[in-house]
Scaffold this motif. Sequence first.
Motif, short mmCIF file in Angstrom:
data_model
loop_
_atom_site.label_atom_id
_atom_site.label_comp_id
_atom_site.label_asym_id
_atom_site.label_seq_id
_atom_site.Cartn_x
_atom_site.Cartn_y
_atom_site.Cartn_z
N CYS A 127 0.88 -1.13 -0.02
CA CYS A 127 0.12 0.07 -0.08
C CYS A 127 1.09 1.26 -0.16
O CYS A 127 2.04 1.18 -0.12
CB CYS A 127 -0.93 -0.03 1.24
N CYS A 168 1.67 2.96 2.31
CA CYS A 168 2.27 3.57 3.75
C CYS A 168 3.69 3.43 3.51
O CYS A 168 4.30 2.74 2.99
CB CYS A 168 1.70 2.93 4.73
N CYS A 198 5.29 -0.03 3.75
CA CYS A 198 5.32 -1.01 2.60
C CYS A 198 5.91 -0.23 1.62
O CYS A 198 6.73 -1.09 0.63
CB CYS A 198 3.87 -1.09 2.10
N HIS A 219 -3.31 -0.61 4.15
CA HIS A 219 -2.32 -1.43 4.54
C HIS A 219 -2.96 -2.79 5.17
O HIS A 219 -2.56 -3.96 5.16
CB HIS A 219 -1.54 -0.91 5.96
ZN LIG Z 1 1.30 -0.45 3.75
#
Ligand SMILES: [Zn+2]
Length: 217
Positions: free
Chosen positions: A133, A135, A138, A200
């Motif tokens: 994702c 974030c 990640c 996430h």
């Molecule tokens: Zn993530």
Amino acid sequence: MSISLRKHMAKLLAATLAVSAMATASAAALDQPVAVLSSNLNSSVGTVLTADEIKTAEQSLAEATAKAKAEAEAKAKAEAAAAKAAAEKSEYNSLLTAPVSTKTVAYSSSLLASDAIKSNATSLGNYKLTFYCPCAVCNGTSSGKTASGTIAAEGRTIAVDSSVIPLGSRVYIEGYGVFIAEDTGGAIKNNKIDVFVSSHDRAYDLGVQYANVYLLG
Ligand SMILES: [Zn+2]
């Protein structure tokens, strides 16, 4: 030779000639002997014919009928195969040109690779799928931008090993649909694909999957 025997012979010859000429006819047409020729041939069969000659003519008719039938069947089969290939090519071309819409990433048996994909795309084999994702966990930098400069979108963006799948390629992931190779990742090497999703939690829930992958185009 009697008149009726001569007529029989003439019919046989007519049918033999007619059937021989029917290489391009359909199998159904073979059930309709061409009577037109028989009257023409009636006048040409003026000599006395032996029983052997009639037998030979009968054999010729049987052989010609079988040959024409086999040719008609082979032709019908080839036409059906060509029609199927054309339909598959058309379906495949739409996969190459239709916009890749964003969508919720999820496995669906309705997205298994069709014959159109299997016979036209390049099969890359079975891949390990992970999910990421936007974030920082990640994505590291979390700039939101992909390696190809686009803003990542779920259902369209995947990260690949660009030495295996060039950036910009359309990729069909069996069970998941069409994606575009827009991103890369340090751990994404060889037969691994990281699939972008918008949160996430969803990346975590999707975990690790395996799927057959096809390079379109
Ligand atoms: Zn993530």
